[in-house]
Write an enzyme that holds these catalytic residues in place. Structure first.
Site, PDB file in Angstrom:
ATOM      1  N   ASN A  79       0.874  -1.180   0.000  1.00  0.00           N
ATOM      2  CA  ASN A  79       0.000   0.000   0.000  1.00  0.00           C
ATOM      3  C   ASN A  79       0.908   1.226   0.000  1.00  0.00           C
ATOM      4  O   ASN A  79       1.495   1.572   1.025  1.00  0.00           O
ATOM      5  CB  ASN A  79      -0.881  -0.053   1.261  1.00  0.00           C
ATOM      6  CG  ASN A  79      -1.719   1.200   1.435  1.00  0.00           C
ATOM      7  OD1 ASN A  79      -1.789   2.046   0.545  1.00  0.00           O
ATOM      8  ND2 ASN A  79      -2.347   1.333   2.597  1.00  0.00           N
ATOM      9  N   TRP A  80       1.027   1.855  -1.145  1.00  0.00           N
ATOM     10  CA  TRP A  80       1.959   2.977  -1.278  1.00  0.00           C
ATOM     11  C   TRP A  80       1.408   4.259  -0.655  1.00  0.00           C
ATOM     12  O   TRP A  80       2.111   5.272  -0.576  1.00  0.00           O
ATOM     13  CB  TRP A  80       2.288   3.240  -2.753  1.00  0.00           C
ATOM     14  CG  TRP A  80       3.042   2.146  -3.444  1.00  0.00           C
ATOM     15  CD1 TRP A  80       3.336   0.890  -2.945  1.00  0.00           C
ATOM     16  CD2 TRP A  80       3.623   2.187  -4.763  1.00  0.00           C
ATOM     17  NE1 TRP A  80       4.047   0.162  -3.874  1.00  0.00           N
ATOM     18  CE2 TRP A  80       4.233   0.933  -5.007  1.00  0.00           C
ATOM     19  CE3 TRP A  80       3.672   3.158  -5.758  1.00  0.00           C
ATOM     20  CZ2 TRP A  80       4.888   0.645  -6.209  1.00  0.00           C
ATOM     21  CZ3 TRP A  80       4.328   2.863  -6.957  1.00  0.00           C
ATOM     22  CH2 TRP A  80       4.938   1.617  -7.168  1.00  0.00           C
ATOM     23  N   LYS A  81       0.160   4.252  -0.263  1.00  0.00           N
ATOM     24  CA  LYS A  81      -0.486   5.437   0.317  1.00  0.00           C
ATOM     25  C   LYS A  81      -0.250   6.655  -0.585  1.00  0.00           C
ATOM     26  O   LYS A  81      -0.253   6.520  -1.800  1.00  0.00           O
ATOM     27  CB  LYS A  81       0.006   5.657   1.752  1.00  0.00           C
ATOM     28  CG  LYS A  81      -0.172   4.379   2.596  1.00  0.00           C
ATOM     29  CD  LYS A  81      -0.052   4.606   4.058  1.00  0.00           C
ATOM     30  CE  LYS A  81      -0.255   3.256   4.770  1.00  0.00           C
ATOM     31  NZ  LYS A  81      -0.260   3.371   6.194  1.00  0.00           N
TER      32      LYS A  81
ATOM     33  N   HIS B 180      -9.722   1.174   4.531  1.00  0.00           N
ATOM     34  CA  HIS B 180      -8.481   1.337   5.297  1.00  0.00           C
ATOM     35  C   HIS B 180      -8.749   2.272   6.486  1.00  0.00           C
ATOM     36  O   HIS B 180      -9.540   3.216   6.379  1.00  0.00           O
ATOM     37  CB  HIS B 180      -7.391   1.924   4.385  1.00  0.00           C
ATOM     38  CG  HIS B 180      -6.041   1.890   5.026  1.00  0.00           C
ATOM     39  ND1 HIS B 180      -5.653   2.837   5.947  1.00  0.00           N
ATOM     40  CD2 HIS B 180      -5.022   1.012   4.910  1.00  0.00           C
ATOM     41  CE1 HIS B 180      -4.425   2.539   6.364  1.00  0.00           C
ATOM     42  NE2 HIS B 180      -4.019   1.438   5.753  1.00  0.00           N
TER      43      HIS B 180
ATOM     44  N   GLU C 161      -5.813  -5.063  10.335  1.00  0.00           N
ATOM     45  CA  GLU C 161      -4.804  -4.035  10.579  1.00  0.00           C
ATOM     46  C   GLU C 161      -5.139  -3.289  11.875  1.00  0.00           C
ATOM     47  O   GLU C 161      -5.937  -2.339  11.852  1.00  0.00           O
ATOM     48  CB  GLU C 161      -4.771  -3.029   9.427  1.00  0.00           C
ATOM     49  CG  GLU C 161      -4.421  -3.631   8.091  1.00  0.00           C
ATOM     50  CD  GLU C 161      -3.798  -2.585   7.164  1.00  0.00           C
ATOM     51  OE1 GLU C 161      -2.669  -2.816   6.730  1.00  0.00           O
ATOM     52  OE2 GLU C 161      -4.431  -1.551   6.921  1.00  0.00           O
TER      53      GLU C 161
ATOM     54  N   GLY D 254       1.959   2.249  10.840  1.00  0.00           N
ATOM     55  CA  GLY D 254       2.913   3.359  10.736  1.00  0.00           C
ATOM     56  C   GLY D 254       3.565   3.728  12.053  1.00  0.00           C
ATOM     57  O   GLY D 254       4.189   4.778  12.169  1.00  0.00           O
TER      58      GLY D 254
ATOM     59  N   GLU E 173      -7.145   4.652   7.660  1.00  0.00           N
ATOM     60  CA  GLU E 173      -6.917   6.080   7.395  1.00  0.00           C
ATOM     61  C   GLU E 173      -8.132   6.695   6.700  1.00  0.00           C
ATOM     62  O   GLU E 173      -8.450   7.862   6.901  1.00  0.00           O
ATOM     63  CB  GLU E 173      -5.637   6.255   6.563  1.00  0.00           C
ATOM     64  CG  GLU E 173      -4.396   6.041   7.436  1.00  0.00           C
ATOM     65  CD  GLU E 173      -3.185   5.492   6.699  1.00  0.00           C
ATOM     66  OE1 GLU E 173      -3.153   5.517   5.462  1.00  0.00           O
ATOM     67  OE2 GLU E 173      -2.261   5.018   7.399  1.00  0.00           O
TER      68      GLU E 173
ATOM     69  N   GLY F 194       2.682  -1.169   4.342  1.00  0.00           N
ATOM     70  CA  GLY F 194       2.704   0.257   4.003  1.00  0.00           C
ATOM     71  C   GLY F 194       4.136   0.734   3.804  1.00  0.00           C
ATOM     72  O   GLY F 194       4.749   0.511   2.757  1.00  0.00           O
TER      73      GLY F 194
HETATM   74  P1  PGA Z   1       2.494   0.287   7.707  1.00  0.00           P
HETATM   75  O1  PGA Z   1       1.057   0.488   7.039  1.00  0.00           O
HETATM   76  O2  PGA Z   1       3.070  -1.000   7.153  1.00  0.00           O
HETATM   77  O3  PGA Z   1       3.283   1.486   7.304  1.00  0.00           O
HETATM   78  O4  PGA Z   1       2.270   0.191   9.188  1.00  0.00           O
HETATM   79  C1  PGA Z   1       0.205  -0.598   6.774  1.00  0.00           C
HETATM   80  C2  PGA Z   1      -1.073  -0.113   6.147  1.00  0.00           C
HETATM   81  O5  PGA Z   1      -1.550   0.969   6.510  1.00  0.00           O
HETATM   82  O6  PGA Z   1      -1.655  -0.782   5.269  1.00  0.00           O
END
Ligand code: PGA
Length: 251
Positions: free
Chosen positions: A9-11, A95, A167, A173, A97, A234
């Protein structure tokens, strides 16, 4: 046997030059690798760019979100048909976020899951509890609510095309991953919930990914758990070396 799936997941990272560099690097380092399904989920703006780099490999393309209508006057939104048109086979939905910053609810997530299935996109549906919820012993209750609401009215055929990503919000993060035992406990609950809601056969087939601070150092132990079928990565998916190490070390 479920084939592992590892999604990056490149966000909101990577411009087109950077996206070409990363996807071309992965293409080289994962040449001939078929032991897991690898899915890259870049931002909308570089979906096509990444598709052009990876379309002759086993890697697959995913988006990070979509809108629940197929077309119309919805300024700024992206439809499932447009994602298919860019070469997407997967789409991340719900997700944390998006739940947090864009107020997505289980009801809107349900609409997004349904439309993605309608057009033949495979949803990766995210669920997870916050730290407060975990500390209040509400993890299972929260996951149950997210699953029942998000997967409302889906049938067995639909569910066979769904991937779940557990998650924990407190692990995303933060560098603080769930322990393998904590992950397995929730994954097992999800697996059993799928048996009850759908069937044993569906439950044996659906892949349940773990996400939240997955790194080369912890991926193997997490994925060695019976009900952990892969990872949603991520930060560590933004570099060729760390994402490749996660994929190669954990299988
Ligand atoms: P992270 O994010 O690996 O940076 O903790 C995972 C995600 O949000 O899918």
């Amino acid at each position: 046997m479920r084939k592992p799936l590892i999604a990056g997941n490149w966000k909101m990272y990577k411009t087109s030059d950077q996206a070409v560099k990363l996807s071309a690097g992965l293409k080289a380092s994962l040449k001939d690798f078929t032991a897991a399904d690898v899915v890259l989920c870049p931002p909308f703006t570089v979906l096509n760019t990444v598709y052009n780099v990876i379309n002759d490999t086993d890697m697959q393309l995913g988006a990070q979100d979509l809108f629940w209508e197929k077309e119309g006057a919805f300024t700024g939104e992206i439809s499932p048909i447009m994602l298919k048109d860019c070469g997407c086979e997967f789409v991340i939905i719900g997700h944390s976020e998006r739940r947090k910053y864009f107020h997505e609810t289980d009801a809107t997530i349900n609409k997004k899951i349904k439309v993605s299935l309608e057009v033949g996109l495979k949803p990766i549906v995210c669920v997870g509890e916050t730290l407060e919820e975990r500390e209040a012993d509400k993890t299972i209750e929260v996951i149950k609510t997210q699953l029942s609401g998000g997967l409302l009215e889906l049938n067995i055929e639909d569910m066979l095309n769904v991937t779940i990503a557990y998650e924990p919000v407190w692990a995303i993060g933060t560098g603080k991953n769930a322990t393998a035992a904590q992950a397995q406990e929730v994954h097992k609950f999800i697996r059993n919930w799928i048996v009850e809601r759908f069937s044993q056969g569906v439950s044996n087939t659906v892949r349940i990914l773990y996400g939240g601070s997955v790194k080369p150092q912890n991926a193997k132990e997490l994925m060695a758990q019976e009900d952990v079928d892969g990872a949603l990565v991520g930060g560590a998916s933004l570099e060729v070396s760390s994402f490749t190490d996660i994929i190669k070390n954990s299988i």
